[in-house]
Design a protein around this motif. Structure first.
Motif, PDB file in Angstrom:
ATOM      1  N   ALA A  23       0.853  -1.191   0.000  1.00 40.92           N
ATOM      2  CA  ALA A  23       0.000   0.000   0.000  1.00 40.92           C
ATOM      3  C   ALA A  23       0.886   1.238   0.000  1.00 40.92           C
ATOM      4  O   ALA A  23       1.940   1.262   0.650  1.00 40.92           O
ATOM      5  CB  ALA A  23      -0.907  -0.005   1.224  1.00 40.92           C
ATOM      6  N   PRO A  24       0.490   2.279  -0.723  1.00 45.97           N
ATOM      7  CA  PRO A  24       1.279   3.520  -0.693  1.00 45.97           C
ATOM      8  C   PRO A  24       1.275   4.131   0.696  1.00 45.97           C
ATOM      9  O   PRO A  24       0.308   3.983   1.444  1.00 45.97           O
ATOM     10  CB  PRO A  24       0.574   4.415  -1.713  1.00 45.97           C
ATOM     11  CG  PRO A  24      -0.813   3.866  -1.818  1.00 45.97           C
ATOM     12  CD  PRO A  24      -0.699   2.392  -1.579  1.00 45.97           C
ATOM     13  N   LEU A  25       2.357   4.812   1.034  1.00 47.02           N
ATOM     14  CA  LEU A  25       2.438   5.430   2.350  1.00 47.02           C
ATOM     15  C   LEU A  25       1.347   6.490   2.513  1.00 47.02           C
ATOM     16  O   LEU A  25       0.632   6.522   3.521  1.00 47.02           O
ATOM     17  CB  LEU A  25       3.817   6.054   2.555  1.00 47.02           C
ATOM     18  CG  LEU A  25       4.060   6.709   3.918  1.00 47.02           C
ATOM     19  CD1 LEU A  25       3.960   5.676   5.031  1.00 47.02           C
ATOM     20  CD2 LEU A  25       5.420   7.403   3.942  1.00 47.02           C
ATOM     21  N   ASP A  27      -1.928   7.834   0.476  1.00 41.74           N
ATOM     22  CA  ASP A  27      -2.827   7.591  -0.648  1.00 41.74           C
ATOM     23  C   ASP A  27      -3.995   8.572  -0.561  1.00 41.74           C
ATOM     24  O   ASP A  27      -5.051   8.277  -0.011  1.00 41.74           O
ATOM     25  CB  ASP A  27      -3.330   6.146  -0.620  1.00 41.74           C
ATOM     26  CG  ASP A  27      -4.110   5.777  -1.874  1.00 41.74           C
ATOM     27  OD1 ASP A  27      -4.201   6.618  -2.781  1.00 41.74           O
ATOM     28  OD2 ASP A  27      -4.637   4.646  -1.948  1.00 41.74           O
ATOM     29  N   GLU A  30      -7.707   7.811  -1.685  1.00 39.88           N
ATOM     30  CA  GLU A  30      -8.660   7.142  -0.800  1.00 39.88           C
ATOM     31  C   GLU A  30      -9.719   8.102  -0.271  1.00 39.88           C
ATOM     32  O   GLU A  30     -10.867   7.725  -0.053  1.00 39.88           O
ATOM     33  CB  GLU A  30      -7.934   6.494   0.381  1.00 39.88           C
ATOM     34  CG  GLU A  30      -7.196   5.218   0.048  1.00 39.88           C
ATOM     35  CD  GLU A  30      -6.614   4.566   1.283  1.00 39.88           C
ATOM     36  OE1 GLU A  30      -6.749   3.322   1.425  1.00 39.88           O
ATOM     37  OE2 GLU A  30      -6.027   5.281   2.107  1.00 39.88           O
ATOM     38  N   ARG A 117       2.889  -2.723   5.349  1.00 40.36           N
ATOM     39  CA  ARG A 117       2.455  -2.055   4.120  1.00 40.36           C
ATOM     40  C   ARG A 117       1.181  -2.666   3.560  1.00 40.36           C
ATOM     41  O   ARG A 117       1.006  -2.751   2.345  1.00 40.36           O
ATOM     42  CB  ARG A 117       3.571  -2.081   3.070  1.00 40.36           C
ATOM     43  CG  ARG A 117       4.862  -1.414   3.492  1.00 40.36           C
ATOM     44  CD  ARG A 117       4.726   0.093   3.623  1.00 40.36           C
ATOM     45  NE  ARG A 117       4.292   0.702   2.403  1.00 40.36           N
ATOM     46  CZ  ARG A 117       5.130   1.024   1.390  1.00 40.36           C
ATOM     47  NH1 ARG A 117       6.424   0.773   1.512  1.00 40.36           N
ATOM     48  NH2 ARG A 117       4.668   1.600   0.298  1.00 40.36           N
ATOM     49  N   SER A 120      -2.474   2.104   4.032  1.00 40.67           N
ATOM     50  CA  SER A 120      -1.766   3.375   3.943  1.00 40.67           C
ATOM     51  C   SER A 120      -1.765   4.084   5.296  1.00 40.67           C
ATOM     52  O   SER A 120      -2.524   3.730   6.206  1.00 40.67           O
ATOM     53  CB  SER A 120      -2.430   4.268   2.896  1.00 40.67           C
ATOM     54  OG  SER A 120      -3.710   4.693   3.348  1.00 40.67           O
TER      55      SER A 120
END
Length: 284
Positions: A23-25, A27, A30, A117, A120
């Motif tokens: 997952a992006p740090l 995001d 969302e 991870r 986010s």
């Protein structure tokens, strides 16, 4: 005449599972999706229900065993019943919310999944806020409906019990949360889900049992936290010095235990460190 020898490299067998990308740090996308807010609402309601049922169980047990009400140690559901209430509610609520929010219902679980991870930073923070607010509201409902009993029997607040040091309590919270978060990683592992088709259906069961077993072991030590939202919500509504003095144990312990479980599962059991090293060597 030498014959040409064709060297055929054996293809690596295709994996029957797929690890989702990290997952992006951060995001921000969302924040534009209804599914994100629906998941936050689900975490809030689930934690509210969790605290409402479990704290009522604790208070009911103490009331039934109160000598002032002609109660004895043999009355009520007992420690076993309290452990079943916590484990059973987690089983039910994870089953109900897993497809919506992932069924965390615990900031320590959210923290462990964030370190791995799986979620986010934005989702992790808002989940924790929703869980803490849900816990406060759940305890608030209990206090509103049964205020005399709530105050008299401790409000379900977690405290270090007599005869135990803060170090022992902290260790109990670390190990207990490690067991829970380790179980969460194992039950939701995509590799396991692919090879054992029944695992996704049964995932809430081992998670609920982990909560049940940890409560059996640590209720005599700390009343069992392993969930910072549960401890925080009860402390806010009970609002006594002892509950606040010990509060740090019920945050530090679960977060440390969750971090250890995330590291152990991702980098040791799933060989994340070896895979990363292999990728570095191949790129070099």
């Amino acid at each position: 005449m030498a014959k040409d020898v064709e060297v055929v490299e054996q293809a690596e067998p295709a994996r029957d599972y797929h690890d989702p990308p990290p997952a992006p740090l951060i995001d921000a996308e969302e924040l534009t999706k209804w599914s994100f807010y629906r998941a936050i609402i689900a975490e809030f309601i689930a934690t509210l229900l969790f605290l409402y049922i479990t704290v009522l169980t604790v208070i009911g047990y103490k009331s039934q065993t109160d000598p002032a009400h002609n109660g004895t140690d043999c009355d009520g559901v007992g420690i076993l019943g309290i452990a079943w209430a916590f484990g059973g509610m987690i089983f039910v609520l994870v089953y109900c919310t897993a497809g919506i929010s992932g069924g965390h219902i615990n900031p320590a679980v959210t923290f462990g999944l964030f370190l791995a991870r799986k979620v986010s930073l934005i989702r992790a923070v808002l989940y924790m806020v929703a869980q803490c607010l849900g816990a406060i509201c759940g305890c608030g409902l209990v206090k509103a409906f049964q205020k005399p009993y709530y105050t008299r029997y401790g409000g379900g607040a977690n405290e270090v019990q007599l005869g135990y040091s803060k170090g022992t309590a902290l260790g109990a919270e670390i190990i207990g949360t490690f067991v829970l978060v380790y179980t969460v990683f194992s039950a939701t592992d995509p590799k396991r889900n692919a090879r054992d088709s029944h695992v996704p259906v049964l995932a809430p069961l081992p998670i609920g049992f982990a909560v049940f077993m940890v409560h059996l072991a640590t209720i005599p030590v700390t009343g069992t936290g392993i969930n910072p939202a549960r401890s925080f919500g009860a402390a806010v509504m009970y609002d006594k010095d002892k509950a606040w003095d010990d509060q740090w144990i019920f945050w530090v312990g679960p977060f440390v235990g969750a971090a250890i479980a995330a590291f152990y599962y991702q980098f040791v059991l799933r060989a994340g460190a070896i895979k990363a090293l292999g990728s570095f060597r191949s790129n070099a």
